[in-house]
Write a protein that holds these residues in place. Sequence first.
Motif, PDB file in Angstrom:
ATOM      1  N   PHE A 112       0.814  -1.215   0.000  1.00 17.32           N
ATOM      2  CA  PHE A 112       0.000   0.000   0.000  1.00 17.32           C
ATOM      3  C   PHE A 112       0.851   1.272   0.000  1.00 17.32           C
ATOM      4  N   GLN A 113       2.159   1.141  -0.120  1.00 15.77           N
ATOM      5  CA  GLN A 113       3.038   2.310  -0.123  1.00 15.77           C
ATOM      6  C   GLN A 113       2.977   3.055  -1.459  1.00 15.77           C
ATOM      7  N   HIS A 114       3.446   4.288  -1.447  1.00 16.33           N
ATOM      8  CA  HIS A 114       3.521   5.160  -2.631  1.00 16.33           C
ATOM      9  C   HIS A 114       2.134   5.532  -3.158  1.00 16.33           C
ATOM     10  N   ARG A 115       1.163   5.658  -2.255  1.00 14.65           N
ATOM     11  CA  ARG A 115      -0.196   6.017  -2.641  1.00 14.65           C
ATOM     12  C   ARG A 115      -0.746   7.167  -1.805  1.00 14.65           C
ATOM     13  N   GLY A 116       0.144   7.812  -1.007  1.00 14.54           N
ATOM     14  CA  GLY A 116      -0.278   8.958  -0.205  1.00 14.54           C
ATOM     15  C   GLY A 116      -0.838   8.600   1.160  1.00 14.54           C
ATOM     16  N   ILE A 117      -0.838   7.326   1.519  1.00 19.50           N
ATOM     17  CA  ILE A 117      -1.406   6.902   2.799  1.00 19.50           C
ATOM     18  C   ILE A 117      -0.543   7.400   3.958  1.00 19.50           C
ATOM     19  N   GLY A 118       0.766   7.221   3.864  1.00 17.34           N
ATOM     20  CA  GLY A 118       1.661   7.701   4.916  1.00 17.34           C
ATOM     21  C   GLY A 118       1.566   9.204   5.085  1.00 17.34           C
ATOM     22  N   ARG A 119       1.509   9.927   3.973  1.00 19.22           N
ATOM     23  CA  ARG A 119       1.377  11.394   4.000  1.00 19.22           C
ATOM     24  C   ARG A 119       0.083  11.798   4.708  1.00 19.22           C
ATOM     25  N   GLU A 120      -1.015  11.133   4.386  1.00 18.54           N
ATOM     26  CA  GLU A 120      -2.284  11.466   5.020  1.00 18.54           C
ATOM     27  C   GLU A 120      -2.246  11.164   6.512  1.00 18.54           C
ATOM     28  N   LEU A 121      -1.674  10.024   6.894  1.00 12.66           N
ATOM     29  CA  LEU A 121      -1.616   9.668   8.305  1.00 12.66           C
ATOM     30  C   LEU A 121      -0.820  10.693   9.113  1.00 12.66           C
ATOM     31  N   ILE A 122       0.370  11.036   8.647  1.00 12.53           N
ATOM     32  CA  ILE A 122       1.221  11.940   9.430  1.00 12.53           C
ATOM     33  C   ILE A 122       0.667  13.364   9.448  1.00 12.53           C
ATOM     34  N   THR A 123       0.106  13.830   8.346  1.00 10.17           N
ATOM     35  CA  THR A 123      -0.434  15.199   8.356  1.00 10.17           C
ATOM     36  C   THR A 123      -1.681  15.280   9.225  1.00 10.17           C
ATOM     37  N   ARG A 124      -2.535  14.280   9.169  1.00 12.82           N
ATOM     38  CA  ARG A 124      -3.741  14.308  10.019  1.00 12.82           C
ATOM     39  C   ARG A 124      -3.372  14.243  11.495  1.00 12.82           C
ATOM     40  N   LEU A 125      -2.366  13.435  11.838  1.00  6.72           N
ATOM     41  CA  LEU A 125      -1.971  13.328  13.240  1.00  6.72           C
ATOM     42  C   LEU A 125      -1.373  14.645  13.733  1.00  6.72           C
ATOM     43  N   THR A 126      -0.485  15.230  12.954  1.00  6.88           N
ATOM     44  CA  THR A 126       0.153  16.475  13.402  1.00  6.88           C
ATOM     45  C   THR A 126      -0.800  17.658  13.319  1.00  6.88           C
ATOM     46  N   ASP A 127      -1.785  17.628  12.432  1.00  5.09           N
ATOM     47  CA  ASP A 127      -2.769  18.717  12.378  1.00  5.09           C
ATOM     48  C   ASP A 127      -3.517  18.854  13.703  1.00  5.09           C
ATOM     49  N   ALA A 128      -3.647  17.774  14.445  1.00  2.00           N
ATOM     50  CA  ALA A 128      -4.354  17.809  15.727  1.00  2.00           C
ATOM     51  C   ALA A 128      -3.433  18.174  16.896  1.00  2.00           C
ATOM     52  N   ALA A 129      -2.138  18.322  16.630  1.00  2.00           N
ATOM     53  CA  ALA A 129      -1.188  18.647  17.703  1.00  2.00           C
ATOM     54  C   ALA A 129      -1.332  20.105  18.123  1.00  2.00           C
ATOM     55  N   THR A 130      -1.171  20.362  19.399  1.00  2.00           N
ATOM     56  CA  THR A 130      -1.197  21.736  19.898  1.00  2.00           C
ATOM     57  C   THR A 130       0.212  22.326  19.953  1.00  2.00           C
ATOM     58  N   GLU A 131       1.218  21.477  19.833  1.00  2.00           N
ATOM     59  CA  GLU A 131       2.608  21.934  19.834  1.00  2.00           C
ATOM     60  C   GLU A 131       2.924  22.608  18.496  1.00  2.00           C
ATOM     61  N   PRO A 132       3.862  23.555  18.472  1.00  2.00           N
ATOM     62  CA  PRO A 132       4.171  24.271  17.231  1.00  2.00           C
ATOM     63  C   PRO A 132       5.109  23.540  16.273  1.00  2.00           C
ATOM     64  N   ARG A 133       5.678  22.423  16.710  1.00  2.00           N
ATOM     65  CA  ARG A 133       6.617  21.715  15.840  1.00  2.00           C
ATOM     66  C   ARG A 133       6.605  20.230  16.130  1.00  2.00           C
ATOM     67  N   SER A 134       7.261  19.480  15.245  1.00  2.00           N
ATOM     68  CA  SER A 134       7.260  18.029  15.317  1.00  2.00           C
ATOM     69  C   SER A 134       8.673  17.493  15.115  1.00  2.00           C
ATOM     70  N   LEU A 135       8.958  16.388  15.774  1.00  2.00           N
ATOM     71  CA  LEU A 135      10.220  15.670  15.623  1.00  2.00           C
ATOM     72  C   LEU A 135       9.934  14.228  15.244  1.00  2.00           C
ATOM     73  N   LEU A 136      10.909  13.606  14.595  1.00  2.00           N
ATOM     74  CA  LEU A 136      10.869  12.171  14.338  1.00  2.00           C
ATOM     75  C   LEU A 136      12.282  11.701  14.093  1.00  2.00           C
ATOM     76  N   SER A 137      12.478  10.397  14.145  1.00  2.00           N
ATOM     77  CA  SER A 137      13.766   9.829  13.768  1.00  2.00           C
ATOM     78  C   SER A 137      13.509   8.798  12.670  1.00  2.00           C
ATOM     79  N   ALA A 138      14.449   8.731  11.741  1.00  2.31           N
ATOM     80  CA  ALA A 138      14.341   7.809  10.605  1.00  2.31           C
ATOM     81  C   ALA A 138      15.731   7.283  10.285  1.00  2.31           C
ATOM     82  N   LEU A 139      15.780   6.095   9.724  1.00  2.13           N
ATOM     83  CA  LEU A 139      17.082   5.566   9.310  1.00  2.13           C
ATOM     84  C   LEU A 139      17.807   6.609   8.478  1.00  2.13           C
ATOM     85  N   ASP A 140      19.079   6.801   8.761  1.00  4.66           N
ATOM     86  CA  ASP A 140      19.887   7.827   8.091  1.00  4.66           C
ATOM     87  C   ASP A 140      20.334   7.320   6.719  1.00  4.66           C
TER      88      ASP A 140
END
Length: 189
Positions: free
Chosen positions: A119-147
């Motif tokens: 199901f990758q490369h279809r915008g699902i990950g983008r929708e999940l992360i933007t919807r989750l952060t849109d509900a955040a009250t904090e002004p910024r977001s952090l994450l870690s990913a394989l370098d």
Amino acid sequence: MPHTAGRSLPDPRSVVTGPLDLAVRVDEALAVQAVAFGLTDDEIGIRRHIVLRHMASPGARALGAATEEGRLVGFVYGMPNDRSQWWSTVVEPYLRRHGCQDWLDDTFVITELHVHPAFQHRGIGRELITRLTDAATEPRSLLSALDLDSPARALYRSLGYRDLARRVQFPSAPQPYAVMGAWLPLARA
């Protein structure tokens, strides 16, 4: 449906995203993560305890992506950062070296984001992360990913995340990670 190498790809329109009770569906979520991230059975067992502990944290939230039949094919979860949590204590010296330690304050952390490879490369990950952060009250977001240069890192960059520290070594992780930060709301395409 589009075809790739003689195989039908799932129709992304048949996937619905919404709130996820991750504590209840933790095993389904970890099955997605195992396929997407290549986890062993031992790693799944360890992560199960971590996910359940995280979901009991104040402000922890999760979203899922499921087929019309209810099969979970992606999930994201995160929480407001707490400097006393393990992740923060590991990344803080790396961020401090780059003058970015203030990113650990007043920040929403994306703890996990995984989409089943089919199901990758279809915008699902983008929708999940933007919807989750849109509900955040904090002004910024952090994450870690394989370098690594990867589709995940490309997605994060397209959303406005930038590298704050690289070559971050987590104990027990053989590969280094990058810590990335973005101002909210995340950039839209």
